[in-house]
Design a protein around this motif. Sequence first.
Motif, PDB file in Angstrom:
ATOM      1  N   LYS A   1     -21.540 -81.503  11.577  1.00  0.00           N
ATOM      2  CA  LYS A   1     -21.954 -82.613  12.437  1.00  0.00           C
ATOM      3  C   LYS A   1     -21.846 -82.222  13.909  1.00  0.00           C
ATOM      4  CE  LYS A   1     -20.755 -86.358   9.254  1.00  0.00           C
ATOM      5  NZ  LYS A   1     -19.830 -87.494   8.980  1.00  0.00           N
ATOM      6  N   ILE A   2     -20.851 -81.426  14.234  1.00  0.00           N
ATOM      7  CA  ILE A   2     -20.666 -81.009  15.626  1.00  0.00           C
ATOM      8  C   ILE A   2     -21.731 -80.002  16.041  1.00  0.00           C
ATOM      9  CG2 ILE A   2     -19.132 -79.726  17.185  1.00  0.00           C
ATOM     10  CD1 ILE A   2     -16.777 -81.087  15.836  1.00  0.00           C
ATOM     11  N   ILE A   3     -21.972 -78.997  15.228  1.00  0.00           N
ATOM     12  CA  ILE A   3     -22.923 -77.961  15.634  1.00  0.00           C
ATOM     13  C   ILE A   3     -24.376 -78.434  15.534  1.00  0.00           C
ATOM     14  CG2 ILE A   3     -21.341 -76.099  15.053  1.00  0.00           C
ATOM     15  CD1 ILE A   3     -22.852 -75.632  12.484  1.00  0.00           C
ATOM     16  N   SER A   4     -24.622 -79.549  14.830  1.00  0.00           N
ATOM     17  CA  SER A   4     -25.996 -80.078  14.716  1.00  0.00           C
ATOM     18  C   SER A   4     -26.206 -81.305  15.602  1.00  0.00           C
ATOM     19  CB  SER A   4     -26.303 -80.427  13.257  1.00  0.00           C
ATOM     20  OG  SER A   4     -25.427 -81.444  12.800  1.00  0.00           O
ATOM     21  N   ASN A   5     -25.251 -81.597  16.496  1.00  0.00           N
ATOM     22  CA  ASN A   5     -25.325 -82.725  17.430  1.00  0.00           C
ATOM     23  C   ASN A   5     -25.313 -84.088  16.739  1.00  0.00           C
ATOM     24  OD1 ASN A   5     -25.481 -80.906  19.564  1.00  0.00           O
ATOM     25  ND2 ASN A   5     -27.725 -80.870  19.525  1.00  0.00           N
ATOM     26  N   ASP A   6     -24.782 -84.163  15.526  1.00  0.00           N
ATOM     27  CA  ASP A   6     -24.731 -85.418  14.782  1.00  0.00           C
ATOM     28  C   ASP A   6     -23.347 -86.062  14.785  1.00  0.00           C
ATOM     29  OD1 ASP A   6     -27.412 -85.328  14.076  1.00  0.00           O
ATOM     30  OD2 ASP A   6     -27.036 -84.119  12.284  1.00  0.00           O
ATOM     31  N   ALA A   7     -22.436 -85.557  15.597  1.00  0.00           N
ATOM     32  CA  ALA A   7     -21.098 -86.145  15.650  1.00  0.00           C
ATOM     33  C   ALA A   7     -21.193 -87.563  16.211  1.00  0.00           C
ATOM     34  CB  ALA A   7     -20.185 -85.287  16.514  1.00  0.00           C
ATOM     35  N   PRO A   8     -20.690 -88.557  15.515  1.00  0.00           N
ATOM     36  CA  PRO A   8     -20.853 -89.966  15.936  1.00  0.00           C
ATOM     37  C   PRO A   8     -20.358 -90.275  17.344  1.00  0.00           C
ATOM     38  CG  PRO A   8     -20.063 -89.856  13.680  1.00  0.00           C
ATOM     39  CD  PRO A   8     -20.017 -88.457  14.209  1.00  0.00           C
ATOM     40  N   ALA A   9     -19.175 -89.810  17.688  1.00  0.00           N
ATOM     41  CA  ALA A   9     -18.635 -90.115  19.015  1.00  0.00           C
ATOM     42  C   ALA A   9     -19.491 -89.483  20.102  1.00  0.00           C
ATOM     43  CB  ALA A   9     -17.190 -89.628  19.122  1.00  0.00           C
ATOM     44  N   TYR A  10     -19.905 -88.243  19.887  1.00  0.00           N
ATOM     45  CA  TYR A  10     -20.762 -87.555  20.866  1.00  0.00           C
ATOM     46  C   TYR A  10     -22.068 -88.312  21.051  1.00  0.00           C
ATOM     47  CZ  TYR A  10     -24.184 -84.201  22.626  1.00  0.00           C
ATOM     48  OH  TYR A  10     -25.196 -83.599  23.342  1.00  0.00           O
TER      49      TYR A  10
ATOM     50  N   LEU B   1      -7.388 -79.943  16.761  1.00  0.00           N
ATOM     51  CA  LEU B   1      -7.478 -81.237  16.079  1.00  0.00           C
ATOM     52  C   LEU B   1      -7.869 -82.338  17.062  1.00  0.00           C
ATOM     53  CD1 LEU B   1      -4.309 -80.924  13.822  1.00  0.00           C
ATOM     54  CD2 LEU B   1      -6.691 -80.820  13.066  1.00  0.00           C
ATOM     55  N   TRP B   2      -7.326 -82.259  18.282  1.00  0.00           N
ATOM     56  CA  TRP B   2      -7.660 -83.261  19.303  1.00  0.00           C
ATOM     57  C   TRP B   2      -9.147 -83.191  19.662  1.00  0.00           C
ATOM     58  CZ3 TRP B   2      -9.659 -83.577  24.204  1.00  0.00           C
ATOM     59  CH2 TRP B   2      -9.409 -84.755  24.916  1.00  0.00           C
ATOM     60  N   ALA B   3      -9.671 -81.989  19.843  1.00  0.00           N
ATOM     61  CA  ALA B   3     -11.082 -81.817  20.210  1.00  0.00           C
ATOM     62  C   ALA B   3     -12.011 -82.264  19.082  1.00  0.00           C
ATOM     63  CB  ALA B   3     -11.347 -80.351  20.559  1.00  0.00           C
ATOM     64  N   LEU B   4     -11.645 -81.971  17.847  1.00  0.00           N
ATOM     65  CA  LEU B   4     -12.449 -82.430  16.706  1.00  0.00           C
ATOM     66  C   LEU B   4     -12.502 -83.957  16.669  1.00  0.00           C
ATOM     67  CD1 LEU B   4     -11.129 -79.980  13.960  1.00  0.00           C
ATOM     68  CD2 LEU B   4     -13.462 -80.033  14.866  1.00  0.00           C
TER      69      LEU B   4
ATOM     70  N   ALA C   1     -15.640 -90.633  11.652  1.00  0.00           N
ATOM     71  CA  ALA C   1     -15.951 -89.356  11.001  1.00  0.00           C
ATOM     72  C   ALA C   1     -14.709 -88.483  10.833  1.00  0.00           C
ATOM     73  CB  ALA C   1     -17.018 -88.598  11.797  1.00  0.00           C
ATOM     74  N   PHE C   2     -13.773 -88.611  11.757  1.00  0.00           N
ATOM     75  CA  PHE C   2     -12.537 -87.835  11.646  1.00  0.00           C
ATOM     76  C   PHE C   2     -11.521 -88.664  10.862  1.00  0.00           C
ATOM     77  CE2 PHE C   2      -8.590 -85.782  13.125  1.00  0.00           C
ATOM     78  CZ  PHE C   2      -8.933 -84.447  12.931  1.00  0.00           C
ATOM     79  N   THR C   3     -11.748 -88.761   9.574  1.00  0.00           N
ATOM     80  CA  THR C   3     -10.918 -89.563   8.687  1.00  0.00           C
ATOM     81  C   THR C   3      -9.605 -88.846   8.383  1.00  0.00           C
ATOM     82  OG1 THR C   3     -11.897 -88.569   6.720  1.00  0.00           O
ATOM     83  CG2 THR C   3     -12.984 -90.538   7.633  1.00  0.00           C
ATOM     84  N   SER C   4      -8.709 -89.533   7.702  1.00  0.00           N
ATOM     85  CA  SER C   4      -7.442 -88.914   7.318  1.00  0.00           C
ATOM     86  C   SER C   4      -7.674 -87.732   6.383  1.00  0.00           C
ATOM     87  CB  SER C   4      -6.530 -89.943   6.652  1.00  0.00           C
ATOM     88  OG  SER C   4      -7.150 -90.500   5.506  1.00  0.00           O
ATOM     89  N   GLU C   5      -8.706 -87.820   5.534  1.00  0.00           N
ATOM     90  CA  GLU C   5      -9.026 -86.711   4.629  1.00  0.00           C
ATOM     91  C   GLU C   5      -9.503 -85.485   5.410  1.00  0.00           C
ATOM     92  OE1 GLU C   5      -9.271 -90.507   2.386  1.00  0.00           O
ATOM     93  OE2 GLU C   5     -10.185 -89.797   4.242  1.00  0.00           O
TER      94      GLU C   5
END
Length: 258
Positions: free
Chosen positions: A44-53, A149-152, A160-164
């Motif tokens: 999601k990060i490398i494809s620009n699909d990260a929700p927060a971004y 972990l903070w940056a993720l 998207a950054f769930t406990s799992e």
Amino acid sequence: MTSRHDPLAGKDGREIIRLMMPVYYTEEPITADEHFFAEQAWQKIISNDAPAYAAYCAESPQFAEKYPSCIRFFSDCFYGRLFDVHPLSRPLFRDLTSQGKFLVKMITLSLSELTDPSKFENILVRLAEVHNHRGVKAVEYGIVGEVLLWALRRCLGPDAFTSEVHVAWLKIYSRMLRIMVPVAVCYERQLNAEALKADSSRAISNFNERRNIHAQPRIMADFIDPRILNTTDAIIESLVQNNQESIRVAQSSKSIID
């Protein structure tokens, strides 16, 4: 806890390495699902699909202009956080653009080789060796994990950054630590041994110099005020003369008595 590349075999070596590990370190195995969760989040990060971004870009055109890709945002988040919590690490990174690209490549490569233990280990051993020569200390890898972990979380957001996902990345980075920390500890111990040896050599050299000085008493005169030496010579000469005079007086008195 040690890898096959680790020369710190034995109880003492394992104890040193254990002390270098951060509190979040775990030896729990990584499941197939956890590997999938971590890869999915990274994709999601490398494809620009990260929700927060995506939300940041939608809210602020300036943000979208500054960060045309989530990878760039992730890199800025990572190094910005690292320098905030560990300012002394700043001189280790000169070109943040190149370093950011390298960071992304290493994370991607590590995830892709996670199922091949030999390749995974070889990659991280080499990475640790590079960081050794840059001056990165074993204990600093724990800080890097916290920053990662903070940056993720910052890029993905809480949905998207769930406990799992969090647990999955903790386990993956712990496996990285299991390989990299022993390499770093070994390197630091070698440097320390070399430094002690150099100090020992200097101490022996200084000791030998002092021995040579004491073996050649005249050399000590170089460190004494000549006026003191002259005064001492005069006192000695006077004592010798007085003693000779006393002997003559004693001999004269004996002759008179006889």
